[in-house]
Structures are given as structure tokens and as C-alpha cells.
Design a protein around this motif. Structure first.
Motif, PDB file in Angstrom:
ATOM      1  N   LYS A  86      14.132  17.413  40.167  1.00 11.04           N
ATOM      2  CA  LYS A  86      15.194  18.414  40.230  1.00 11.04           C
ATOM      3  C   LYS A  86      14.612  19.810  40.444  1.00 11.04           C
ATOM      4  O   LYS A  86      15.165  20.623  41.193  1.00 11.04           O
ATOM      5  CB  LYS A  86      16.021  18.387  38.948  1.00 11.04           C
ATOM      6  N   VAL A  87      13.497  20.089  39.768  1.00 10.30           N
ATOM      7  CA  VAL A  87      12.830  21.387  39.921  1.00 10.30           C
ATOM      8  C   VAL A  87      12.363  21.570  41.356  1.00 10.30           C
ATOM      9  O   VAL A  87      12.595  22.618  41.984  1.00 10.30           O
ATOM     10  CB  VAL A  87      11.644  21.501  38.939  1.00 10.30           C
ATOM     11  N   VAL A  88      11.698  20.565  41.892  1.00 11.48           N
ATOM     12  CA  VAL A  88      11.189  20.632  43.263  1.00 11.48           C
ATOM     13  C   VAL A  88      12.327  20.821  44.263  1.00 11.48           C
ATOM     14  O   VAL A  88      12.240  21.643  45.182  1.00 11.48           O
ATOM     15  CB  VAL A  88      10.370  19.363  43.595  1.00 11.48           C
ATOM     16  N   GLU A  89      13.404  20.078  44.084  1.00  8.71           N
ATOM     17  CA  GLU A  89      14.542  20.192  44.996  1.00  8.71           C
ATOM     18  C   GLU A  89      15.149  21.587  44.968  1.00  8.71           C
ATOM     19  O   GLU A  89      15.554  22.118  46.009  1.00  8.71           O
ATOM     20  CB  GLU A  89      15.594  19.142  44.629  1.00  8.71           C
ATOM     21  N   ARG A  90      15.227  22.172  43.787  1.00  9.20           N
ATOM     22  CA  ARG A  90      15.783  23.530  43.672  1.00  9.20           C
ATOM     23  C   ARG A  90      14.902  24.546  44.389  1.00  9.20           C
ATOM     24  O   ARG A  90      15.391  25.438  45.067  1.00  9.20           O
ATOM     25  CB  ARG A  90      15.944  23.901  42.203  1.00  9.20           C
ATOM     26  N   ILE A 102      -2.058  31.216  38.944  1.00  6.49           N
ATOM     27  CA  ILE A 102      -1.193  31.333  40.117  1.00  6.49           C
ATOM     28  C   ILE A 102      -1.699  30.430  41.243  1.00  6.49           C
ATOM     29  O   ILE A 102      -2.900  30.336  41.484  1.00  6.49           O
ATOM     30  CB  ILE A 102      -1.128  32.791  40.603  1.00  6.49           C
ATOM     31  N   SER A 103      -0.760  29.779  41.940  1.00  2.00           N
ATOM     32  CA  SER A 103      -1.114  28.896  43.051  1.00  2.00           C
ATOM     33  C   SER A 103      -0.156  29.112  44.217  1.00  2.00           C
ATOM     34  O   SER A 103       1.011  29.457  44.020  1.00  2.00           O
ATOM     35  CB  SER A 103      -1.037  27.429  42.636  1.00  2.00           C
ATOM     36  N   LYS A 104      -0.669  28.868  45.409  1.00  4.97           N
ATOM     37  CA  LYS A 104       0.171  28.870  46.602  1.00  4.97           C
ATOM     38  C   LYS A 104       0.460  27.423  46.973  1.00  4.97           C
ATOM     39  O   LYS A 104      -0.450  26.609  47.073  1.00  4.97           O
ATOM     40  CB  LYS A 104      -0.526  29.580  47.761  1.00  4.97           C
ATOM     41  N   SER A 105       1.741  27.124  47.169  1.00  4.67           N
ATOM     42  CA  SER A 105       2.153  25.755  47.493  1.00  4.67           C
ATOM     43  C   SER A 105       2.644  25.677  48.937  1.00  4.67           C
ATOM     44  O   SER A 105       3.523  26.435  49.342  1.00  4.67           O
ATOM     45  CB  SER A 105       3.265  25.301  46.552  1.00  4.67           C
ATOM     46  N   LYS A 106       2.071  24.731  49.690  1.00  5.15           N
ATOM     47  CA  LYS A 106       2.450  24.567  51.102  1.00  5.15           C
ATOM     48  C   LYS A 106       3.305  23.328  51.341  1.00  5.15           C
ATOM     49  O   LYS A 106       3.878  23.174  52.420  1.00  5.15           O
ATOM     50  CB  LYS A 106       1.184  24.501  51.956  1.00  5.15           C
ATOM     51  N   ASP A 107       3.371  22.455  50.326  1.00  8.51           N
ATOM     52  CA  ASP A 107       4.198  21.260  50.460  1.00  8.51           C
ATOM     53  C   ASP A 107       4.550  20.765  49.056  1.00  8.51           C
ATOM     54  O   ASP A 107       4.182  21.378  48.047  1.00  8.51           O
ATOM     55  CB  ASP A 107       3.481  20.172  51.261  1.00  8.51           C
ATOM     56  N   ARG A 108       5.264  19.635  49.014  1.00  5.81           N
ATOM     57  CA  ARG A 108       5.750  19.112  47.739  1.00  5.81           C
ATOM     58  C   ARG A 108       4.617  18.730  46.794  1.00  5.81           C
ATOM     59  O   ARG A 108       4.682  19.021  45.582  1.00  5.81           O
ATOM     60  CB  ARG A 108       6.659  17.904  48.006  1.00  5.81           C
ATOM     61  N   ASN A 109       3.567  18.129  47.295  1.00  6.86           N
ATOM     62  CA  ASN A 109       2.436  17.757  46.435  1.00  6.86           C
ATOM     63  C   ASN A 109       1.786  18.995  45.823  1.00  6.86           C
ATOM     64  O   ASN A 109       1.453  19.009  44.629  1.00  6.86           O
ATOM     65  CB  ASN A 109       1.397  16.964  47.235  1.00  6.86           C
ATOM     66  N   ASP A 110       1.574  20.033  46.636  1.00  5.72           N
ATOM     67  CA  ASP A 110       1.027  21.297  46.129  1.00  5.72           C
ATOM     68  C   ASP A 110       1.915  21.864  45.032  1.00  5.72           C
ATOM     69  O   ASP A 110       1.433  22.357  44.007  1.00  5.72           O
ATOM     70  CB  ASP A 110       0.935  22.331  47.259  1.00  5.72           C
ATOM     71  N   VAL A 163       4.071  20.423  42.952  1.00  5.14           N
ATOM     72  CA  VAL A 163       4.010  19.695  41.675  1.00  5.14           C
ATOM     73  C   VAL A 163       2.747  20.074  40.908  1.00  5.14           C
ATOM     74  O   VAL A 163       2.787  20.352  39.702  1.00  5.14           O
ATOM     75  CB  VAL A 163       4.067  18.173  41.923  1.00  5.14           C
ATOM     76  N   LYS A 164       1.612  20.101  41.600  1.00  2.00           N
ATOM     77  CA  LYS A 164       0.351  20.480  40.949  1.00  2.00           C
ATOM     78  C   LYS A 164       0.403  21.915  40.437  1.00  2.00           C
ATOM     79  O   LYS A 164      -0.078  22.227  39.343  1.00  2.00           O
ATOM     80  CB  LYS A 164      -0.811  20.315  41.931  1.00  2.00           C
ATOM     81  N   ALA A 165       0.977  22.812  41.239  1.00  2.00           N
ATOM     82  CA  ALA A 165       1.054  24.225  40.863  1.00  2.00           C
ATOM     83  C   ALA A 165       1.947  24.428  39.646  1.00  2.00           C
ATOM     84  O   ALA A 165       1.629  25.230  38.751  1.00  2.00           O
ATOM     85  CB  ALA A 165       1.572  25.044  42.038  1.00  2.00           C
ATOM     86  N   LEU A 166       3.054  23.734  39.589  1.00  6.47           N
ATOM     87  CA  LEU A 166       3.958  23.836  38.442  1.00  6.47           C
ATOM     88  C   LEU A 166       3.260  23.353  37.171  1.00  6.47           C
ATOM     89  O   LEU A 166       3.373  23.965  36.105  1.00  6.47           O
ATOM     90  CB  LEU A 166       5.218  23.006  38.694  1.00  6.47           C
ATOM     91  N   GLN A 167       2.514  22.264  37.289  1.00  5.72           N
ATOM     92  CA  GLN A 167       1.795  21.722  36.128  1.00  5.72           C
ATOM     93  C   GLN A 167       0.704  22.683  35.663  1.00  5.72           C
ATOM     94  O   GLN A 167       0.481  22.854  34.462  1.00  5.72           O
ATOM     95  CB  GLN A 167       1.218  20.351  36.481  1.00  5.72           C
TER      96      GLN A 167
END
Length: 357
Positions: A167-171, A193-201, A203-207
Motif C-alpha cells: 500500500k505504501v509503495v502504491e501510494r 537518505i536514499s534515491k529510489s529509481k524503481d520499486r525494489n529500490d 522498498v529497500k530505501a523505506l526499510q
């Protein structure tokens, strides 16, 4: 001439402990020993308070703890003192002003400011409320929005919400898309802090961000240049010129700031007169909106495609290391670090006098 007793607090329990030690070292070297009796007091990563009287260079290396003695600020408003504890005996040392050279949690977030307010000891920097709201990136954004200050789009979550990560990712994907930046809400120095370029990035960044704070903010990625501006004062603050940050990494993370010698700053920033005026105007506006006092550094983006000036964040106890933008911006117009420290102490005393009459 009666010297004022100045306590410089450094270290602390936050992830920015090492940066704090470097900032304190710069401040200690800049303080005029003819005007002040300076007392360094360090807080270890475990939270122990220690008075230190050895060589200043041991503070930045971390060796200071070997030669320190227990000491704490008394919360007793009648004492207004530092309590040095030796072999079970307490020595009371009256204090005129405290410089909390602490970055991050338990130092820049209003906690130490609250202790000093209770103790009726003047201190350098923003008060309890402004320190707390500026430390929390979510609250800073809410205030900026209310003040009609332009900023990047964002969403935020609690650590508990990551239990339903889909749900977090979708939002995030619906509101912001990729790339985006994930940040702990209550850290500085680009920690976590992380830069995310896709869904896998993502999830890792949120964690990762959840390891540093229970609140996580996700911002749209702004393709632009990064700038910083220094503010100095209480009710009628002075605003410095503008400096540009040229990061050696993809973004200005902790390593790029403090460990990569290829990162650099440009003062004055090569921008138009109108762009500089806009940055300085917004810096003063957000400083006053959060009821700032003493000092702050305000960070901005100028978006490449649109030319928009966007607020990034405000830091109420900016870095004071040898490579920090805050003191360098004032030095560029002839204000030495020693003069800057004098001014900060005067502002602390003036603010305290205004509060207590």
C-alpha cells in the motif's frame, strides 16, 4: 574584564555524533579566550555527560573521552550551573551561556533547548518549538505549505505502516513516481537518505529510513541545482549571500558531504540577481515562519527545466566544520568565525533577556 563562562556541548547520542565533534572543534578554536572562559562538555554515544579540558584536537578524533570527568547541566533555575562530579563530590560552576553544538536527535530537536529553558541558562540557536518543527521534515513542510513557500511534492508514512508495504509503495507511485527520495523525518547530514529509481529500490530505501526514525518522508526527485543560504539574527535576521553545492555523488549524501574531497561549494553561487533575491527572501520567510532565532541554514533547489526556486529544508544548528557552508558564507563577506561566535552569543543573551525581562 570579566569573562563570560561559555559551555560548548558536543557529541550526543544521534547518528551525527562525529559531525558534532567536528563542529564543536571549529567553534572552540574560534571563541576568543580573552572574552570567554570556555568549558567543553561532551555527551558520549551512550548519553554520559563529561567535562573535558584537554587539547581541542582530541575532540574531533574522539580521544577526549579518556581524559574527561562527569559533569551535567543542573535543571535548577536558581543555580544556572554546570555540576562537575569528582569522587562523589559536586563542584558548582556558574554558566552564562551554552552553545549546543549538537546535530540531530537529542540536541537539535528541542530536547536540550527544553533543559536549558528550565535551567534559565541562555543558549545559542533556535528555541524549543522552532528546533522541534525544523528537525521534523514533515512539520517543516506543513509550515512551508501554510506560508505559501514552494517545495517538492511529498508523502509521508509511519514505520508501522510499512507492515503493509504494498500500500505504501502504491501510494508513492501514484503521487510521486520515480525517481524519488526517501528520508527519515528526523535526521540531518543526509543520514539514512536514499534515491529510489524503481520499486525494489523504494522498498529497500523505506526499510533503511525506518532504521533511523518512526516517520519517513518520500519526496519527488527534483532535477536541479542545490543551493544554501545562511540566516543570522532574532526578530530582524540578516540573510547571507547564496552558495552552490556541487556534489561528487549522485546526490549530496553523508559520504559526499564529509568524505568525498571532490564535492565542493561555490561562493557566491553563479546565479542571476533575481534568483539570489528569491532565495534570500524565502530563507527569511521560512526562518520567521518557524520562529527562528540565532542561526539557521536554509537549503534550496533551482529546477533546471522550469527555473523554479524550491525550498528543500531548514537546519537550526547547521554544521560548523571546516567545510561547512554556514560559516563560509559569512566569511565570504568579511565576517570571521570569531566575530560570528561573538554575534551568536550576543543574540543568545539578547533573546534570553527579551524572554525573562
Amino acid at each position: 574584564m570579566n569573562r563570560k563562562t561559555v559551555v560548548v556541548l558536543f557529541g550526543g547520542q544521534s547518528s551525527e555524533h562525529e559531525v558534532s565533534r567536528k563542529s564543536a572543534t571549529t567553534m572552540l578554536n574560534a571563541l576568543d579566550s580573552k572574552k570567554y572562559q570556555v568549558i567543553p562538555v561532551g555527551i558520549t554515544k551512550e548519553g554520559q555527560w563529561l567535562i573535558y579540558t584537554g587539547p581541542t584536537e582530541h575532540i574531533s578524533t574522539g580521544q577526549w573521552e579518556k581524559y574527561a570527568t562527569p559533569a551535567i547541566i543542573s535543571p535548577d533555575a536558581k543555580q544556572k550551573a554546570l555540576l562537575k562530579i569528582v569522587n562523589g563530590h559536586v563542584k558548582v560552576i556558574p554558566v552564562d551561556v551554552v552553545i549546543p553544538a549538537l546535530h540531530g536527535a537529542w540536541g537539535e530537536d528541542g530536547t536540550i533547548q527544553g533543559l536549558l529553558e528550565m535551567a534559565c541558562i541562555p543558549y545559542v540557536g533556535c528555541g524549543v518549538l522552532s528546533s522541534a518543527v525544523c528537525m521534523d521534515k514533515v512539520f517543516t513542510k506543513l509550515i512551508a505549505k501554510n506560508a505559501n513557500i514552494p517545495q517538492a511534492k511529498y508523502v509521508w508514512f509511519t514505520k508501522e505502516e510499512l507492515g503493509e508495504i504494498e500500500k505504501v509503495v502504491e501510494r508513492v507511485e501514484k503521487k510521486l513516481g520515480y525517481p524519488c527520495f526517501v528520508k527519515p523525518a528526523n535526521t540531518g547530514s543526509s543520514v539514512g537518505i536514499s534515491k529510489s529509481k524503481d520499486r525494489n529500490d523504494l522498498v529497500k530505501a523505506l526499510q533503511l529510513a525506518a532504521e533511523y526514525d518512526r516517520k519517513i518522508i518520500v519526496e519527488e526527485a527534483i532535477i536541479g541545482r542545490e543551493f544554501e543560504c545562511s540566516v543570522l539574527g532574532n526578530e530582524d535576521p540578516a540573510v547571507s549571500g547564496v552558495g552552490e553545492v556541487l556534489s561528487a555523488a549522485e546526490f549530496y549524501d553523508y559520504d559526499a558531504k564529509y568524505n568525498n574531497s571532490e564535492s565542493r561549494t561555490v561562493i557566491p553561487a553563479p546565479i542571476t540577481e533575481d534568483e539570489e533575491k528569491t532565495i534570500r527572501k524565502i530563507a527569511a520567510k521560512i526562518y520567521q515562519a518557524v520562529d527562528g532565532s540565532g542561526l539557521a541554514r536554509v537549503d534550496f533547489f533551482i529546477e533546471v527545466e522550469t527555473g523554479r526556486v524550491l525550498l528543500n529544508e531548514i537546519n537550526t544548528m547547521p554544521g560548523f566544520t571546516s567545510i561547512s557552508m554556514y560559516p563560509m558564507l559569512w566569511e565570504s563577506v568579511g565576517v570571521t568565525k570569531t566575530e560570528l561566535m561573538d554575534c551568536l552569543i550576543e543574540l543568545a543573551l539578547a533573546k534570553d533577556n527579551g524572554i525573562r525581562g
